[in-house]
Design an enzyme around this catalytic site. Structure first.
Site, PDB file in Angstrom:
ATOM      1  N   TRP A 124       0.790  -1.261  -0.040  1.00  0.00           N
ATOM      2  CA  TRP A 124      -0.144  -0.101  -0.011  1.00  0.00           C
ATOM      3  C   TRP A 124       1.008   1.137  -0.032  1.00  0.00           C
ATOM      4  O   TRP A 124       0.432   2.210  -0.702  1.00  0.00           O
ATOM      5  CB  TRP A 124      -0.883   0.034   1.353  1.00  0.00           C
ATOM      6  CG  TRP A 124      -1.796  -1.370   1.196  1.00  0.00           C
ATOM      7  CD1 TRP A 124      -1.839  -2.358   2.098  1.00  0.00           C
ATOM      8  CD2 TRP A 124      -2.503  -1.817   0.348  1.00  0.00           C
ATOM      9  NE1 TRP A 124      -2.346  -3.386   1.711  1.00  0.00           N
ATOM     10  CE2 TRP A 124      -3.012  -2.929   0.607  1.00  0.00           C
ATOM     11  CE3 TRP A 124      -3.134  -1.312  -1.048  1.00  0.00           C
ATOM     12  CZ2 TRP A 124      -4.028  -3.770  -0.350  1.00  0.00           C
ATOM     13  CZ3 TRP A 124      -4.011  -2.011  -1.650  1.00  0.00           C
ATOM     14  CH2 TRP A 124      -4.512  -3.234  -1.548  1.00  0.00           C
ATOM     15  N   ASP A 130      -1.780   6.755   6.683  1.00  0.00           N
ATOM     16  CA  ASP A 130      -2.670   5.742   6.122  1.00  0.00           C
ATOM     17  C   ASP A 130      -3.093   4.792   7.374  1.00  0.00           C
ATOM     18  O   ASP A 130      -2.292   4.055   7.350  1.00  0.00           O
ATOM     19  CB  ASP A 130      -2.509   5.275   4.914  1.00  0.00           C
ATOM     20  CG  ASP A 130      -3.494   4.058   4.454  1.00  0.00           C
ATOM     21  OD1 ASP A 130      -4.494   4.022   4.931  1.00  0.00           O
ATOM     22  OD2 ASP A 130      -3.145   3.448   3.334  1.00  0.00           O
ATOM     23  N   LYS A 149     -12.123  -2.321   7.890  1.00  0.00           N
ATOM     24  CA  LYS A 149     -11.260  -3.173   8.867  1.00  0.00           C
ATOM     25  C   LYS A 149     -11.758  -3.094  10.224  1.00  0.00           C
ATOM     26  O   LYS A 149     -12.457  -4.031  10.699  1.00  0.00           O
ATOM     27  CB  LYS A 149      -9.949  -2.859   8.852  1.00  0.00           C
ATOM     28  CG  LYS A 149      -9.174  -2.554   7.618  1.00  0.00           C
ATOM     29  CD  LYS A 149      -9.081  -3.809   6.624  1.00  0.00           C
ATOM     30  CE  LYS A 149      -8.033  -3.409   5.638  1.00  0.00           C
ATOM     31  NZ  LYS A 149      -7.879  -4.251   4.350  1.00  0.00           N
TER      32      LYS A 149
END
Length: 357
Positions: free
Chosen positions: A100, A168, A192
Site C-alpha cells: 500500500w 494511512d 477493517k
C-alpha cells in the site's frame, strides 16, 4: 445462527451488537418510516446521524477542535492520489513499508518529486524501519501504519518533525490509542475496524484544509467536502451510520484503552503459539515489527498450507489464506474478532502441528 470466525483482511468481521442494532432498525429507523438505506442525505434524520457519528468518532479518538472530520468515497486508494493532488508542490517524503505504501508512492509521483526516506523492500517488507528522521524540507511526509499483506505495524510512530505528517491507518484505526496531534492527516478506508466498505474517513487539520488546492475539480477539493460537511455529493449514508454505531460500541466497551488491551492479548496468544512451534510456523515479520492486526506465517510446505486451509474451513474458520501476492497464512484479528476465536484457532494450530510434524 451459525456465524463463522471470520479472519478475512477486509471487508472484515464487524461487532455483533452493531449488526444486531442495525438489523433492528433496518426497515424503520427510529420510526422514521424508512430505512437509513433509503434516507435522503439532506433529511433531518440523516443530518442527526452524521453529527452523532462525528461526535462519537471525535470522542473515541480524542480529536481536537482544530481538525475536520470528513466521510468520503473511493477508499484509501483514492486518497493516495488526492493528497498529493492537493499538497504536493515540490517534493514529499514517503516511507515504503509494503504494497500500500508502494501504491501511494506511485500515485504521488504523478504530481511531484517523491523522496523515499526509508524502505524495507530489500527484505520483502518484513520489518518497519527504525530511528527515522523525517525530512523537514518537504511538503509533507507519509507513512502507512499497518501492513495487511506482510504483517508489520508501526508499534511506535515517528515524530512529526517540521513538515506535515500524513498516515494511512486503513487497517488499524480504532484498534489502539495514539496522539492524533502527531499527524496532520489521518485517513482510513473503513472496511477493517471502523465500518463496512464504501466510506473513507479523513481527519485533517483545519489549517491544512484551508491550504488545500482549490484549482482542482470539485470532488478532489478537501475544502469543499469540509465546508459541505461531507455532503457535497450524496455520501454513503448507511456506511456512515455504521461507523457511528461502531464508535459508540467502542466507547461502551471501555474505549480504546480496553480495545487495545484485548487486541494485545489476542496477538500475544497467537504469536506465543507460533514461537513455541517455530520450526513449523514461521512468522514472516521480524519480532519488533509484528502487527497486532494481521499475523502472517508460513508452514514447512505449500502442501501443508493447503491442507491447513482445507481443515480450517471444517472448523468454522474463514479467510485465513494469505494475500495472493505472497501466499502463506494470514490471521486478521480486528476489534470484532473475539479472544475466543483466537483461542480456538491456536488450539487447532497446536493439534495440526503435532499431527503433521
Amino acid at each position: 445462527m451459525n456465524r463463522k470466525y471470520n479472519f478475512s483482511a477486509g471487508p472484515a468481521t464487524l461487532p455483533l451488537p452493531v449488526l444486531e442494532e442495525a438489523k433492528q432498525q433496518l426497515l424503520n429507523y427510529k420510526n422514521a418510516g424508512m430505512s437509513v438505506l433509503e434516507m435522503s442525505h439532506r433529511s433531518k434524520d440523516f443530518i442527526t446521524i452524521l453529527e452523532e457519528t462525528k461526535t462519537a468518532l471525535t470522542k473515541v479518538l480524542s480529536i481536537p477542535d482544530n481538525y475536520d472530520v470528513m466521510f468520503l468515497t473511493g477508499g484509501a486508494s483514492t486518497q493516495f492520489a488526492t493528497l498529493p493532488m492537493n499538497f504536493l508542490k515540490n517534493s514529499a517524503g514517503y516511507i515504503n513499508t509494503g504494497s500500500w505504501s508502494k501504491k501511494a508512492i506511485k500515485e504521488a509521483k504523478l504530481f511531484g518529486n517523491v523522496n523515499v526516506v526509508a524502505s524495507s523492500e530489500e527484505q520483502n517488507f518484513n520489518y518497519i524501519p527504525q530511528d527515522i528522521s523525517l525530512p523537514g524540507d518537504v511538503d509533507y511526509n507519509h507513512i502507512t501504519s499497518n501492513n495487511t499483506i506482510f504483517g508489520t505495524q508501526w508499534l511506535q510512530f515517528p515524530q512529526r518533525g517540521e513538515s506535515p505528517l500524513f498516515v494511512d491507518m486503513s487497517s488499524d484505526i480504532l484498534s489502539r490509542k495514539f496522539d492524533i496531534q502527531n499527524f496532520d492527516v489521518v485517513y482510513a478506508g473503513a472496511q477493517k475496524n471502523a465500518g463496512p466498505a464504501g466510506v473513507t474517513i479523513v481527519i485533517m487539520r483545519k489549517d491544512l484544509t484551508e491550504k488545500s488546492n482549490t484549482s482542482l475539480p470539485s470532488m478532489f477539493q478537501y475544502k469543499i467536502h469540509a465546508d459541505k460537511d461531507s455532503c457535497y455529493n450524496t455520501p454513503p449514508v448507511f456506511q456512515i451510520y455504521l461507523v457511528g454505531l461502531i464508535a459508540k460500541w467502542i466507547e461502551s466497551e471501555g474505549g480504546l484503552e480496553t480495545i487495545e488491551k484485548r487486541n494485545r492479548q489476542k496477538g500475544e496468544l497467537l504469536y506465543q503459539t507460533m514461537d513455541e512451534r517455530s520450526s513449523f510456523y514461521t512468522g514472516t515479520a521480524k519480532k519488533d515489527s509484528r502487527s497486532f492486526m494481521n499475523v502472517t506465517f508460513r508452514l514447512p510446505s505449500e502442501e501443508l498450507e493447503k491442507k491447513f486451509l482445507q481443515e480450517t474451513e471444517t472448523k468454522s474458520f474463514s479467510g485465513l489464506k494469505g494475500h495472493r501476492s505472497v501466499g502463506g497464512i494470514r490471521v486478521s484479528m480486528y476489534n470484532a474478532m473475539s479472544l475466543e476465536g483466537i483461542e480456538k484457532l491456536t488450539e487447532f494450530m497446536k493439534d495440526f502441528a503435532q499431527q503433521n510434524s
